[in-house]
Write a protein that holds these residues in place. Sequence first.
Motif, PDB file in Angstrom:
ATOM      1  N   UNK A  44       0.819  -1.211   0.000  1.00 14.52           N
ATOM      2  CA  UNK A  44       0.000   0.000   0.000  1.00 14.52           C
ATOM      3  C   UNK A  44       0.858   1.268   0.000  1.00 14.52           C
ATOM      4  N   UNK A  45       2.060   1.188   0.578  1.00 17.50           N
ATOM      5  CA  UNK A  45       2.947   2.343   0.551  1.00 17.50           C
ATOM      6  C   UNK A  45       3.671   2.497  -0.761  1.00 17.50           C
ATOM      7  N   UNK A  46       3.851   1.399  -1.490  1.00 19.99           N
ATOM      8  CA  UNK A  46       4.547   1.429  -2.771  1.00 19.99           C
ATOM      9  C   UNK A  46       3.655   1.877  -3.921  1.00 19.99           C
ATOM     10  N   UNK A  47       2.389   1.475  -3.902  1.00 19.60           N
ATOM     11  CA  UNK A  47       1.504   1.698  -5.044  1.00 19.60           C
ATOM     12  C   UNK A  47       1.455   3.143  -5.513  1.00 19.60           C
ATOM     13  N   UNK A  48       1.254   4.129  -4.645  1.00 24.26           N
ATOM     14  CA  UNK A  48       1.218   5.508  -5.156  1.00 24.26           C
ATOM     15  C   UNK A  48       2.544   5.966  -5.748  1.00 24.26           C
ATOM     16  N   UNK A  49       3.649   5.415  -5.279  1.00 22.80           N
ATOM     17  CA  UNK A  49       4.948   5.789  -5.835  1.00 22.80           C
ATOM     18  C   UNK A  49       5.116   5.224  -7.242  1.00 22.80           C
ATOM     19  N   UNK A  50       4.675   3.983  -7.456  1.00 20.76           N
ATOM     20  CA  UNK A  50       4.715   3.418  -8.796  1.00 20.76           C
ATOM     21  C   UNK A  50       3.755   4.139  -9.731  1.00 20.76           C
ATOM     22  N   UNK A  51       2.633   4.581  -9.202  1.00 22.24           N
ATOM     23  CA  UNK A  51       1.685   5.339 -10.023  1.00 22.24           C
ATOM     24  C   UNK A  51       2.316   6.651 -10.501  1.00 22.24           C
ATOM     25  N   UNK A  52       3.085   7.290  -9.641  1.00 21.88           N
ATOM     26  CA  UNK A  52       3.794   8.508 -10.041  1.00 21.88           C
ATOM     27  C   UNK A  52       4.768   8.218 -11.181  1.00 21.88           C
ATOM     28  N   UNK A  53       5.447   7.085 -11.073  1.00 22.82           N
ATOM     29  CA  UNK A  53       6.418   6.747 -12.111  1.00 22.82           C
ATOM     30  C   UNK A  53       5.731   6.481 -13.450  1.00 22.82           C
TER      31      UNK A  53
END
Length: 501
Positions: free
Chosen positions: A313-322
């Motif tokens: 859940x902490x990774x998903x928004x960061x990958x979405x930014x990428x």
Amino acid sequence: MLSRRAFLRAAGVGVAATAVSCSGSGQQGGASSPTTTSTPIAPTSVRPAAVPPDFDGLRKRLGGGLLQASDKGYDQARRSFNPAYDQRTPAAVALCTTSDHVQACVALARNSYLPIAARSGGHSYAGYSAPDGGLIVDLRGMSAVDVRPDGTAVIGAGARLIDVYTALAAAGRCLPAGSCPTVGIAGLTLGGGLGVLTRKYGLTCDHLLSAQVITADSVVRTATPNNEQDLYWALRGGGGGNFGIATSFTFSTEPAPSVTVFQLGFTDGAAAVVGAWQEWTAKVPDELWSTVVVTGGRTPTARLTGCFIGPQSGLTPLLDQFTAAAGKPGSRLVQQKSYLDAMRFFAGCAQRAECGTETSPRATFAASSRILSEPVTDPAALVDLLDDRTDMDLLLDSLGGAVSRVDSAATAFPHRKALGTIQVYQKTTVDKREEAARSVAQVRDALGRIGARGGYVNYIEAAMPDWGTAYYGPNLSRLDSVARRYDPDAVFSFAQSIHRA
């Protein structure tokens, strides 16, 4: 078992494995607790004449653990990870299990003017752990890993990374280090130590509390922040083989975290992926480490792989930014894993019970490196370097985070403020290695022209231009002074030893 590069190049991942980098010179090993000293080595104005090497005497000192060309097992023992160096014929391979054994080897080499190199993993990219006509000090028999109740770990310098990770995980601890399972802890640490937990916890050498080293006078020295301080400084990033033979290390460790691993594959738009990654990796939290692999061919492709210390859940928004900047990936894998399972994932053996020397295939390759001190202004120019270069990868590994919060002069590792490293890796065959080396050199030099200069010593390359400055930067002068102090007669000299810089 998939190799690191084979995994990162694969079109589909499933739950297989990846590896990050077989970084590490593969030189060093072992542990014991003999008497230590802080007395510097006195320079010799006139070195005594060489005496013929007494291999029979050394064999007795080693309890029979010496192999020469006529001995059974010699041919296997002399081999490195890279078959390109199989033509090397050392005079002998010493199978050491104690520091006393190492001291005897150093004394023989010093008195006989015999080339000498330590080996733990045998991954030296330039083959320096297999000196032609010299003495290999094989330290793989000195590989104990002792994790103490206070969280420190005493590790024999012949230990392989997969065994280090397994022992640490059993005690609920972790150490930031490389991913290739058979790399030796010594070569990795002495060159700095890059890996998948680097941004959160720093380099491997940043966790080094002390090291036992046999110097050129055959004395065992313990290097700590308060004892042999110059040697301690140099061992943290000054490269393997330059100051003596390390026999054991004591590290601080961290509680073993839960890790979310990921891989995104892109069939086109490699330049957009590289451009997005350069901006993204400079802003993400320390918990996220990543690498972009650009694979050559008619149309180069790109793949983003990495890990996040924390839940999905902490990774998903960061990958979405990428992906908002890089484009939609053709494939996507995100999995939560334990620390040990994550290390096995990056080692390329997630689905195998064994992940050690016997099950890890050797690989013929040519390689070099560059440092991304800052983003390249034209990502397309970087990607274009791989047009029609089959079996070549550029591996862009992120730095920053904890690495950048250590001063560049505090340890011998100089690239503290860099955005990342670039490894140029060309898969080849033994008969085509010279051709592969020329291709690697072309790409290395072109990377320099577009702004990626310097190099990482654990990806050491015999043909690297101005290699002393490339690998050690402003720390070269001090490293040279330390090398001359502890090895005034250049007992540990080799083609790219600091003493010769």
